[in-house]
Design a protein around this motif. Structure first.
Motif, PDB file in Angstrom:
ATOM      1  N   ALA A   1       0.948  -1.257  -0.003  1.00 18.17           N
ATOM      2  CA  ALA A   1       0.064  -0.130  -0.073  1.00 18.17           C
ATOM      3  C   ALA A   1       0.926   1.350   0.113  1.00 18.17           C
ATOM      4  N   GLY A   2       1.978   1.185  -0.801  1.00 19.66           N
ATOM      5  CA  GLY A   2       3.079   2.398  -0.863  1.00 19.66           C
ATOM      6  C   GLY A   2       3.629   2.695   0.339  1.00 19.66           C
ATOM      7  N   ARG A   3       3.660   1.826   1.284  1.00 20.64           N
ATOM      8  CA  ARG A   3       4.590   1.976   2.589  1.00 20.64           C
ATOM      9  C   ARG A   3       5.556   0.847   2.413  1.00 20.64           C
ATOM     10  N   PRO A   4       6.787   1.177   2.890  1.00 21.84           N
ATOM     11  CA  PRO A   4       7.864   0.083   3.296  1.00 21.84           C
ATOM     12  C   PRO A   4       7.283  -0.729   4.377  1.00 21.84           C
ATOM     13  N   VAL A   5       7.818  -2.125   4.436  1.00 22.32           N
ATOM     14  CA  VAL A   5       7.355  -2.793   5.524  1.00 22.32           C
ATOM     15  C   VAL A   5       8.637  -3.429   6.061  1.00 22.32           C
ATOM     16  N   GLU A   6       8.866  -3.250   7.406  1.00 14.65           N
ATOM     17  CA  GLU A   6       9.788  -3.701   8.439  1.00 14.65           C
ATOM     18  C   GLU A   6       9.363  -4.842   9.174  1.00 14.65           C
ATOM     19  N   VAL A   7      10.263  -6.184   9.471  1.00 15.77           N
ATOM     20  CA  VAL A   7       9.692  -7.185  10.385  1.00 15.77           C
ATOM     21  C   VAL A   7      10.745  -7.373  11.193  1.00 15.77           C
ATOM     22  N   VAL A   8      10.380  -7.358  12.506  1.00 15.83           N
ATOM     23  CA  VAL A   8      11.114  -7.871  13.560  1.00 15.83           C
ATOM     24  C   VAL A   8      10.790  -9.269  14.079  1.00 15.83           C
ATOM     25  N   THR A   9      11.668 -10.228  13.859  1.00 17.94           N
ATOM     26  CA  THR A   9      11.354 -11.708  14.155  1.00 17.94           C
ATOM     27  C   THR A   9      11.597 -11.920  15.639  1.00 17.94           C
ATOM     28  N   ALA A  10      11.098 -12.472  16.725  1.00 14.18           N
ATOM     29  CA  ALA A  10      11.406 -12.493  17.999  1.00 14.18           C
ATOM     30  C   ALA A  10      11.251 -14.089  18.271  1.00 14.18           C
ATOM     31  N   ASP A  11      12.074 -14.656  18.917  1.00 16.07           N
ATOM     32  CA  ASP A  11      12.130 -16.254  19.441  1.00 16.07           C
ATOM     33  C   ASP A  11      11.212 -16.340  20.691  1.00 16.07           C
ATOM     34  N   THR A  12      10.312 -17.239  20.507  1.00 15.86           N
ATOM     35  CA  THR A  12       9.237 -17.358  21.343  1.00 15.86           C
ATOM     36  C   THR A  12       9.674 -18.683  22.426  1.00 15.86           C
ATOM     37  N   GLN A  13      10.582 -19.556  21.712  1.00 15.05           N
ATOM     38  CA  GLN A  13      11.213 -20.540  22.266  1.00 15.05           C
ATOM     39  C   GLN A  13      10.102 -21.693  22.494  1.00 15.05           C
ATOM     40  N   GLY A  14       8.916 -21.565  21.752  1.00 13.05           N
ATOM     41  CA  GLY A  14       7.679 -22.336  22.239  1.00 13.05           C
ATOM     42  C   GLY A  14       7.160 -22.165  23.636  1.00 13.05           C
ATOM     43  N   ASN A  15       7.575 -21.124  24.208  1.00 16.22           N
ATOM     44  CA  ASN A  15       7.187 -21.116  25.696  1.00 16.22           C
ATOM     45  C   ASN A  15       6.283 -19.927  25.761  1.00 16.22           C
ATOM     46  N   PRO A  16       5.041 -20.205  26.369  1.00 14.95           N
ATOM     47  CA  PRO A  16       4.217 -19.010  26.677  1.00 14.95           C
ATOM     48  C   PRO A  16       4.753 -17.848  27.370  1.00 14.95           C
ATOM     49  N   ASP A  17       5.312 -18.293  28.491  1.00 18.27           N
ATOM     50  CA  ASP A  17       6.156 -16.797  29.108  1.00 18.27           C
ATOM     51  C   ASP A  17       6.942 -16.244  28.193  1.00 18.27           C
ATOM     52  N   VAL A  18       7.718 -16.857  27.505  1.00 14.99           N
ATOM     53  CA  VAL A  18       8.806 -15.955  26.492  1.00 14.99           C
ATOM     54  C   VAL A  18       8.031 -15.313  25.616  1.00 14.99           C
ATOM     55  N   ALA A  19       6.684 -15.980  25.142  1.00 12.34           N
ATOM     56  CA  ALA A  19       6.357 -15.485  23.980  1.00 12.34           C
ATOM     57  C   ALA A  19       5.554 -14.183  24.324  1.00 12.34           C
ATOM     58  N   LEU A  20       4.909 -14.105  25.639  1.00 11.57           N
ATOM     59  CA  LEU A  20       4.660 -12.963  26.293  1.00 11.57           C
ATOM     60  C   LEU A  20       5.492 -11.896  26.540  1.00 11.57           C
TER      61      LEU A  20
ATOM     62  N   GLN B   1       8.333 -11.512  24.732  1.00 10.56           N
ATOM     63  CA  GLN B   1       8.491 -11.172  23.346  1.00 10.56           C
ATOM     64  C   GLN B   1       7.697 -10.170  22.740  1.00 10.56           C
ATOM     65  N   ALA B   2       6.375 -10.428  22.987  1.00  7.76           N
ATOM     66  CA  ALA B   2       5.306  -9.625  22.537  1.00  7.76           C
ATOM     67  C   ALA B   2       5.442  -8.173  22.981  1.00  7.76           C
ATOM     68  N   ARG B   3       5.540  -8.136  24.434  1.00  3.04           N
ATOM     69  CA  ARG B   3       5.606  -6.883  24.941  1.00  3.04           C
ATOM     70  C   ARG B   3       6.840  -5.977  24.630  1.00  3.04           C
ATOM     71  N   ARG B   4       8.187  -6.786  24.376  1.00  2.00           N
ATOM     72  CA  ARG B   4       9.139  -6.243  23.856  1.00  2.00           C
ATOM     73  C   ARG B   4       8.903  -5.549  22.069  1.00  2.00           C
ATOM     74  N   LEU B   5       8.316  -6.360  21.652  1.00  4.88           N
ATOM     75  CA  LEU B   5       8.011  -5.889  20.099  1.00  4.88           C
ATOM     76  C   LEU B   5       6.929  -4.771  20.068  1.00  4.88           C
ATOM     77  N   VAL B   6       5.969  -4.760  21.112  1.00  4.76           N
ATOM     78  CA  VAL B   6       4.861  -3.537  21.025  1.00  4.76           C
ATOM     79  C   VAL B   6       5.509  -2.658  21.770  1.00  4.76           C
ATOM     80  N   GLU B   7       6.299  -2.766  22.986  1.00  3.07           N
ATOM     81  CA  GLU B   7       6.605  -1.442  23.649  1.00  3.07           C
ATOM     82  C   GLU B   7       7.821  -0.895  23.421  1.00  3.07           C
ATOM     83  N   GLN B   8       9.011  -1.740  23.008  1.00  2.00           N
ATOM     84  CA  GLN B   8      10.180  -1.175  22.487  1.00  2.00           C
ATOM     85  C   GLN B   8      10.165  -0.911  20.994  1.00  2.00           C
ATOM     86  N   GLU B   9      10.028  -2.096  20.240  1.00  2.00           N
ATOM     87  CA  GLU B   9       9.883  -1.957  18.697  1.00  2.00           C
ATOM     88  C   GLU B   9       9.046  -1.260  18.246  1.00  2.00           C
TER      89      GLU B   9
END
Length: 425
Positions: free
Chosen positions: A78-97, A99-107
């Motif tokens: 849609a006319g805008r560049p896309v950046e992807v930040v990939t975070a390793d969840t390790q398959g662990n619910p606590d780590v996934a949470l 990493q989600a916080r990091r992606l939203v609040e820091q990235e």
């Protein structure tokens, strides 16, 4: 052009009290979307996948599928560049949470895509809805995410655990002619729900389930469970994935069991099929995708994917690739404006695709895809194992042929629902 950003490494897991007490981000913002409408600025996407741990192999396939979509759109939508930040969840619910916080609040990402397991996906829901971050679940299949407990900001582009096994239970009785089956599966929600779908339709059609055997998630030696399978059954239904699927199938054959195996589709997924070996030949499964699907759209996808990564795609690859297609259409509809999370979710759920690698695709009123389910049989073709499509059931709903309102009055499939109709003898 934007670049694909490097992965975020795993962080120490936070305990439930630390991560679940206040889901709001420190700034009180709606998922870091302050500049979401700025023309020309990047749309930032957080990709949550397990790159280490027991789910690392399918996690890599997820990452590759999304990378292929990103490459095909030239890192721009849609006319805008896309950046992807990939975070390793390790398959662990606590780590996934974490990493989600990091992606939203820091990235400061505008959207999340992933994770893989139902446990991870369910753990993220309170946070996702709390910070109002639009999130696409391409793999997580927990039934209630689009049934009784629908999150406001999660859009599922994959399937429900019972969606394909409803089809297989009906097919096993009416087309394969099986009348008496035993069941063996993972003893956690995904196993219960995939077994539940199969049992519901198989028993309603007139079939008898004579034994249900549950195995712990970390099982590597299946012999104590294989010894419990009755010899006088027409077939055995199984539900496993990853390394457990490899070990189960190999040990089933070596244990001397001769009843045909039928299975939930992940059991013979392309990500593990070659490692499983010839013991998998003949297994019949149901899933909404096969790399061997003979359509122009899938052939083009398989060719591009194999050229890019050196191996055929799996359901995990196709899942994130289709998530990209859904995201692309939604963002084009919004002209690239991701500043309003409610508008983003509404646009995502309105997407209809006439052509994807898995076939035509649209959402039901509850936010789950209506799509084809393929009956597949493992065959060796040109020296390689594949899930050959032997039949197609078109436009399958998560509710199968049931009335949705009546269906939702029942409890979600679990360890004791539905009841086994012939386990007593």
């Amino acid at each position: 052009m934007a670049v694909l950003l490097a992965s975020c490494g795993g962080q120490p897991a936070q305990g439930p009290g630390q991560s679940g007490g206040n889901p709001e981000s420190p700034s009180g913002s709606s998922g870091g979307t302050e500049s979401g409408s700025a023309a020309g600025e990047p749309i930032r996407i957080g990709l949550l996948v397990p790159l280490t741990g027991v789910f690392a192999a399918p996690g890599q396939y997820m990452k590759e599928g999304f990378e292929l979509w990103l490459k095909e759109v030239n890192n721009q939508v849609a006319g805008r560049p896309v950046e992807v930040v990939t975070a390793d969840t390790q398959g662990n619910p606590d780590v996934a949470l974490t990493q989600a916080r990091r992606l939203v609040e820091q990235e400061k990402v505008h959207l999340l895509v992933g994770p893989l397991s139902a446990a991870e996906g369910l753990a993220l829901v309170p946070y996702i809805d709390g910070v109002r971050i639009p999130s696409i679940y391409p793999i997580v299949s927990a039934d209630d995410l689009t049934q009784r407990k629908i999150p406001k900001y999660v859009v599922r582009t994959g399937w429900t655990s019972s969606q394909t096994t409803h089809v297989l239970g009906d097919y096993a009785y009416k087309k394969l002619g099986y009348r008496r089956v035993a069941i063996i599966a993972y003893d956690f929600a995904f196993g219960w729900e995939s077994v539940g779908g199969f049992m519901q339709t198989f028993q309603e059609a007139g079939g008898k389930v004579v034994k249900v055997i549950w195995t712990p998630l970390n099982t590597t030696d299946f012999s104590p469970y294989l010894s419990q399978i009755p010899k006088d059954v027409d077939a055995v239904f199984a539900s496993f994935s990853g390394s457990a699927a490899i070990q189960f199938i190999q040990q089933y054959k070596r244990f001397g069991l001769t009843a045909p195996l039928i299975a939930q589709g992940n059991t013979t997924d392309e990500s593990t099929l070659e490692q499983t070996g010839p013991e998998a030949v003949g297994i019949v499964t149901a899933l909404h995708y096969s790399a061997a699907l003979d359509t122009p759209a899938n052939k083009a996808f398989v060719e591009a994917y194999t050229k890019a990564f050196g191996h055929v795609p799996s359901y995990y690859s196709e899942g994130t690739y289709v998530a990209g297609l859904v995201l692309q259409q939604a963002l084009e509809q919004l002209r690239g404006d991701v500043s309003d999370p409610d508008a983003v979710v509404k646009a995502l759920r309105s997407v209809q695709l006439s052509e994807t690698p898995r076939g035509p695709y649209r959402f039901d009123n509850y936010g789950n895809p209506i799509q084809n389910v393929y009956i597949r049989k493992v065959e060796q073709v040109n020296g390689k194992l594949q899930n050959t499509v032997i039949d197609v059931v078109q436009n399958v709903s998560q509710f199968w042929t049931y009335d949705p309102k009546e269906y939702l009055q029942r409890p979600v499939y679990n360890r004791g629902v539905p009841e086994c109709n012939a386990c007593g003898g």
